[in-house]
Design a protein around this motif. Sequence first.
Motif, PDB file in Angstrom:
ATOM      1  N   VAL A 150       0.842  -1.201   0.000  1.00  0.00           N
ATOM      2  CA  VAL A 150       0.000   0.000   0.000  1.00  0.00           C
ATOM      3  C   VAL A 150       0.879   1.254   0.000  1.00  0.00           C
ATOM      4  N   ALA A 151       1.958   1.212   0.766  1.00  0.00           N
ATOM      5  CA  ALA A 151       2.853   2.367   0.857  1.00  0.00           C
ATOM      6  C   ALA A 151       3.690   2.552  -0.403  1.00  0.00           C
ATOM      7  N   THR A 152       4.098   1.449  -1.003  1.00  0.00           N
ATOM      8  CA  THR A 152       5.032   1.499  -2.136  1.00  0.00           C
ATOM      9  C   THR A 152       4.336   1.698  -3.477  1.00  0.00           C
ATOM     10  N   LEU A 153       3.208   1.030  -3.673  1.00  0.00           N
ATOM     11  CA  LEU A 153       2.544   1.042  -4.983  1.00  0.00           C
ATOM     12  C   LEU A 153       1.617   2.245  -5.087  1.00  0.00           C
ATOM     13  N   GLN A 154       2.185   3.341  -5.545  1.00  0.00           N
ATOM     14  CA  GLN A 154       1.457   4.587  -5.720  1.00  0.00           C
ATOM     15  C   GLN A 154       1.666   5.094  -7.154  1.00  0.00           C
ATOM     16  N   GLY A 155       0.881   6.068  -7.549  1.00  0.00           N
ATOM     17  CA  GLY A 155       1.051   6.675  -8.865  1.00  0.00           C
ATOM     18  C   GLY A 155       0.861   5.681  -9.992  1.00  0.00           C
ATOM     19  N   ASP A 156       1.817   5.632 -10.910  1.00  0.00           N
ATOM     20  CA  ASP A 156       1.730   4.733 -12.058  1.00  0.00           C
ATOM     21  C   ASP A 156       1.747   3.258 -11.645  1.00  0.00           C
ATOM     22  N   LEU A 157       2.246   2.965 -10.456  1.00  0.00           N
ATOM     23  CA  LEU A 157       2.336   1.574 -10.008  1.00  0.00           C
ATOM     24  C   LEU A 157       0.990   1.013  -9.543  1.00  0.00           C
ATOM     25  N   LEU A 158      -0.011   1.872  -9.392  1.00  0.00           N
ATOM     26  CA  LEU A 158      -1.322   1.398  -8.942  1.00  0.00           C
ATOM     27  C   LEU A 158      -1.943   0.396  -9.910  1.00  0.00           C
ATOM     28  N   SER A 159      -1.647   0.544 -11.184  1.00  0.00           N
ATOM     29  CA  SER A 159      -2.260  -0.331 -12.193  1.00  0.00           C
ATOM     30  C   SER A 159      -1.406  -1.555 -12.523  1.00  0.00           C
ATOM     31  N   GLU A 160      -0.205  -1.618 -11.979  1.00  0.00           N
ATOM     32  CA  GLU A 160       0.708  -2.711 -12.329  1.00  0.00           C
ATOM     33  C   GLU A 160       0.237  -4.040 -11.742  1.00  0.00           C
ATOM     34  N   ARG A 161       0.386  -5.092 -12.554  1.00  0.00           N
ATOM     35  CA  ARG A 161       0.020  -6.433 -12.093  1.00  0.00           C
ATOM     36  C   ARG A 161       1.237  -7.236 -11.655  1.00  0.00           C
ATOM     37  N   PHE A 162       2.395  -6.941 -12.212  1.00  0.00           N
ATOM     38  CA  PHE A 162       3.624  -7.651 -11.870  1.00  0.00           C
ATOM     39  C   PHE A 162       3.433  -9.163 -11.954  1.00  0.00           C
ATOM     40  N   ARG A 163       2.941  -9.615 -13.099  1.00  0.00           N
ATOM     41  CA  ARG A 163       2.726 -11.046 -13.375  1.00  0.00           C
ATOM     42  C   ARG A 163       1.595 -11.667 -12.543  1.00  0.00           C
ATOM     43  N   TYR A 164       0.785 -10.845 -11.927  1.00  0.00           N
ATOM     44  CA  TYR A 164      -0.402 -11.339 -11.234  1.00  0.00           C
ATOM     45  C   TYR A 164      -1.595 -11.044 -12.142  1.00  0.00           C
ATOM     46  N   ASN A 165      -2.759 -11.617 -11.831  1.00  0.00           N
ATOM     47  CA  ASN A 165      -3.925 -11.413 -12.694  1.00  0.00           C
ATOM     48  C   ASN A 165      -4.753 -10.198 -12.301  1.00  0.00           C
ATOM     49  N   SER A 166      -4.266  -9.450 -11.345  1.00  0.00           N
ATOM     50  CA  SER A 166      -4.989  -8.293 -10.840  1.00  0.00           C
ATOM     51  C   SER A 166      -3.987  -7.198 -10.507  1.00  0.00           C
ATOM     52  N   SER A 167      -4.476  -5.986 -10.377  1.00  0.00           N
ATOM     53  CA  SER A 167      -3.649  -4.908  -9.833  1.00  0.00           C
ATOM     54  C   SER A 167      -3.239  -5.297  -8.416  1.00  0.00           C
ATOM     55  N   ILE A 168      -1.935  -5.421  -8.177  1.00  0.00           N
ATOM     56  CA  ILE A 168      -1.491  -5.826  -6.843  1.00  0.00           C
ATOM     57  C   ILE A 168      -1.802  -4.743  -5.819  1.00  0.00           C
ATOM     58  N   ALA A 169      -1.802  -3.484  -6.254  1.00  0.00           N
ATOM     59  CA  ALA A 169      -2.154  -2.402  -5.330  1.00  0.00           C
ATOM     60  C   ALA A 169      -3.589  -2.558  -4.837  1.00  0.00           C
ATOM     61  N   ALA A 170      -4.510  -2.862  -5.756  1.00  0.00           N
ATOM     62  CA  ALA A 170      -5.916  -3.051  -5.382  1.00  0.00           C
ATOM     63  C   ALA A 170      -6.100  -4.309  -4.548  1.00  0.00           C
ATOM     64  N   ALA A 171      -5.475  -5.407  -4.979  1.00  0.00           N
ATOM     65  CA  ALA A 171      -5.617  -6.683  -4.269  1.00  0.00           C
ATOM     66  C   ALA A 171      -5.020  -6.605  -2.864  1.00  0.00           C
ATOM     67  N   SER A 172      -3.908  -5.891  -2.722  1.00  0.00           N
ATOM     68  CA  SER A 172      -3.287  -5.757  -1.399  1.00  0.00           C
ATOM     69  C   SER A 172      -4.213  -5.022  -0.438  1.00  0.00           C
ATOM     70  N   ARG A 173      -4.904  -4.013  -0.939  1.00  0.00           N
ATOM     71  CA  ARG A 173      -5.862  -3.282  -0.100  1.00  0.00           C
ATOM     72  C   ARG A 173      -7.040  -4.169   0.280  1.00  0.00           C
ATOM     73  N   ALA A 174      -7.478  -5.004  -0.652  1.00  0.00           N
ATOM     74  CA  ALA A 174      -8.589  -5.912  -0.362  1.00  0.00           C
ATOM     75  C   ALA A 174      -8.205  -6.889   0.752  1.00  0.00           C
ATOM     76  N   TRP A 175      -7.020  -7.482   0.646  1.00  0.00           N
ATOM     77  CA  TRP A 175      -6.567  -8.432   1.664  1.00  0.00           C
ATOM     78  C   TRP A 175      -6.270  -7.730   2.987  1.00  0.00           C
ATOM     79  N   LEU A 176      -5.724  -6.519   2.908  1.00  0.00           N
ATOM     80  CA  LEU A 176      -5.453  -5.767   4.130  1.00  0.00           C
ATOM     81  C   LEU A 176      -6.757  -5.438   4.849  1.00  0.00           C
ATOM     82  N   SER A 177      -7.806  -5.178   4.078  1.00  0.00           N
ATOM     83  CA  SER A 177      -9.114  -4.905   4.690  1.00  0.00           C
ATOM     84  C   SER A 177      -9.616  -6.139   5.449  1.00  0.00           C
ATOM     85  N   LEU A 178      -9.341  -7.326   4.915  1.00  0.00           N
ATOM     86  CA  LEU A 178      -9.724  -8.566   5.597  1.00  0.00           C
ATOM     87  C   LEU A 178      -8.967  -8.724   6.914  1.00  0.00           C
ATOM     88  N   CYS A 179      -7.670  -8.411   6.864  1.00  0.00           N
ATOM     89  CA  CYS A 179      -6.864  -8.512   8.086  1.00  0.00           C
ATOM     90  C   CYS A 179      -7.421  -7.608   9.178  1.00  0.00           C
TER      91      CYS A 179
END
Length: 230
Positions: A150-179
């Motif tokens: 959440v802290a690192t993936l800002q700006g242009d990195l918000l849309s990056e998937r980095f070989r994942y099937n989803s935006s890792i920035a969005a998915a990380s927030r979803a999982w963090l919300s679960l925690c």
Amino acid sequence: QAGDKAQTRSAYREAVVCFEQALAALEHLPDSRAATEQAIDLRLGLRSALSVLGEAPGRMLDHLRRAETLAQTLGDPLRLGQVYADMGANFWLEGEVERAIAYGQRALALALDATLGHVGLQARAHFRLGQAYYDAGDYPRAVESFERNVATLQGDLLSERFRYNSSIAAASRAWLSLCHAELGAFTEGLALADEGRRIAETVQNPFSLINVCQGISAVYLRQGDVQRAV
């Protein structure tokens, strides 16, 4: 290239066919570093597509074991780290949480190495470790992993998937919300999930939106608000 494009538009069965055809064609080329690098990348792409289709983890692990051997032969720390991140994901799918954490830590160690320092690999390693820590019930360490993204993936990195099937920035927030929901911090959890939803809508990736909506639903469910969860 056709497999990558198919995967980008969520045509995963088409992507699998393309990657398998590419691997078959690669067998007819002479040995070279470039060919070996392609063999690794194709197996990583194939594993990613197969995971979405619900294929047996054993089949995906076979491809990853081969990719690991090739990456070690090349002495390629970035590709080896990518393989370890995917192995962590594979063991997580199989419910082998301890092995998932071990491989996630290997991937992160390579990503944080001063000679590599690869943001994308760091993001994937933190994400996979966060998932494994969550399933292990180690919510503080899961929070730490997802918060790094959440802290690192800002700006242009918000849309990056980095070989994942989803935006890792969005998915990380979803999982963090679960925690946060597991820890009883429902307000924080919903705020993070909503932030992830806005990112997913901006990047226009269906898989990202699915991840976030699942997170929002789960937070409401843990809060006892069944109607909103539905």
